[in-house]
Design a protein around this motif. Sequence first.
Motif, short mmCIF file in Angstrom:
data_model
loop_
_atom_site.label_atom_id
_atom_site.label_comp_id
_atom_site.label_asym_id
_atom_site.label_seq_id
_atom_site.Cartn_x
_atom_site.Cartn_y
_atom_site.Cartn_z
N ARG A 5 -7.06 -2.23 -3.03
CA ARG A 5 -5.67 -1.96 -2.68
C ARG A 5 -4.93 -3.28 -2.52
O ARG A 5 -5.28 -4.09 -1.67
CB ARG A 5 -5.60 -1.13 -1.40
N GLU A 24 -1.53 -0.87 -10.74
CA GLU A 24 -1.68 0.59 -10.67
C GLU A 24 -2.41 1.15 -11.86
O GLU A 24 -3.10 2.17 -11.76
CB GLU A 24 -0.29 1.25 -10.57
N SER A 30 -5.07 -0.31 -7.02
CA SER A 30 -3.80 0.32 -6.68
C SER A 30 -2.89 -0.68 -5.99
O SER A 30 -3.36 -1.65 -5.40
CB SER A 30 -4.01 1.55 -5.79
N GLN A 32 -0.52 -1.16 -3.02
CA GLN A 32 -0.30 -0.50 -1.73
C GLN A 32 0.98 -0.96 -1.05
O GLN A 32 1.66 -0.16 -0.40
CB GLN A 32 -1.50 -0.77 -0.81
N VAL A 51 5.63 2.31 -4.79
CA VAL A 51 4.71 1.60 -3.90
C VAL A 51 4.87 2.17 -2.48
O VAL A 51 5.99 2.27 -1.98
CB VAL A 51 5.01 0.09 -3.89
N PRO A 52 3.78 2.57 -1.83
CA PRO A 52 3.88 3.26 -0.54
C PRO A 52 4.59 2.49 0.56
O PRO A 52 5.32 3.07 1.37
CB PRO A 52 2.40 3.51 -0.16
N THR A 53 4.38 1.16 0.63
CA THR A 53 4.85 0.40 1.78
C THR A 53 5.58 -0.86 1.34
O THR A 53 5.20 -1.49 0.36
CB THR A 53 3.67 -0.01 2.68
N ASP A 64 -1.74 -5.85 7.08
CA ASP A 64 -1.79 -4.40 6.86
C ASP A 64 -3.23 -4.01 6.54
O ASP A 64 -3.83 -4.50 5.58
CB ASP A 64 -0.87 -4.03 5.69
N GLU A 66 -4.33 -1.45 5.25
CA GLU A 66 -4.44 -0.73 3.98
C GLU A 66 -4.42 -1.67 2.77
O GLU A 66 -4.53 -1.21 1.64
CB GLU A 66 -3.29 0.28 3.86
N VAL A 67 -4.25 -2.97 3.02
CA VAL A 67 -4.21 -3.97 1.94
C VAL A 67 -5.53 -4.74 1.93
O VAL A 67 -5.91 -5.35 2.92
CB VAL A 67 -3.03 -4.94 2.14
#
Length: 335
Positions: A5, A24, A30, A32, A51-53, A64, A66-67
Amino acid sequence: MKTIRWGIIGCGNVTEKKSGPAFELIEQSSLQAVMRRNKEKAKDYSERHGVPTWYDRAEDLIHDEEVDAVYIATPPSSHMEYTKMVAEAGKPVYVEKPMANSAEECEAMIEACEANGVPLFVAYYRRSLPRFLKVKELIDDGAIGEVRFATMEQTQKIVKKKEDGSWPWRVIPEQSGAGLFYDVGSHTLDLFDYLLGPITDVQGAADNLADSYPAEDTVSGTWKFESGAVGTGVWNFSSYKNADDNRIVGTKGEIQFSTFDDHPITLLTEAEEESFYVEHPKHIQYYHIQSIVRELLGQGTCPSTGKTALRTNQVMDEFVKGYYESKARGGDSPS
């Protein structure tokens, strides 16, 4: 299966098509999060690319949870600072080229990543493009025999000021390291490092012949490769036309190709002339980012690292040092 991510620091023009979408499209990868200091532009990029964020502070993206890995796509003047921040967070770094404003900064980036046990990759993506892999294949297969010398020549029309009357960051040494030579000349020098091996015995000269923007606009140099072959190059960014031409000449023939123009590779020997056209991917960094993802997953290796990119900065620094030393003394640029 694990997915890498990604977060991007600096979602500007280079990320719109060249790199951003590839994160992506590549399997087990992906995008993120993205960051830009301008909130509206960060949000706009996020919404347009799904992009989610998004963030307006690099620190927030870096930390983050998630990264997993961070791509730094800002001007070179901030590469060292951001690389150190990402490394200290324990995350892999992918940084745009040129790697930094100077070889000294590159060395500090390598040290930071090694100290924190994270890999450092650099966006010299021509090392991964099929077109240039074909050039390497011809050389390695002996199509031109033993390489004796290489030449590179690049010219561009002079850049213009932006609408607000300022110069683009690429010709402001404090932001780019030097002039367009660092921005685009670095691609060819790094590619030749990959094709023919490290460059040694560097001698160069630089000057601002048009006396238009703050940086040098003309650079020339000579060198040797570790193999013993010799090389020459000239870059002029105040010319009447845009062109770039490379030659690699050996004992049995030569290869002609362009770093930037969409031209076929030409193989010339005494017996024949042969052309090879290899199309670039839609997103030019696709194969390079794919190699990084595969290395992070333990499935392969990326051909461009901090240590290989450092060599390119060292060569460029040597070419232009006389010009900037003279400017620092307040004197005229060397002839």
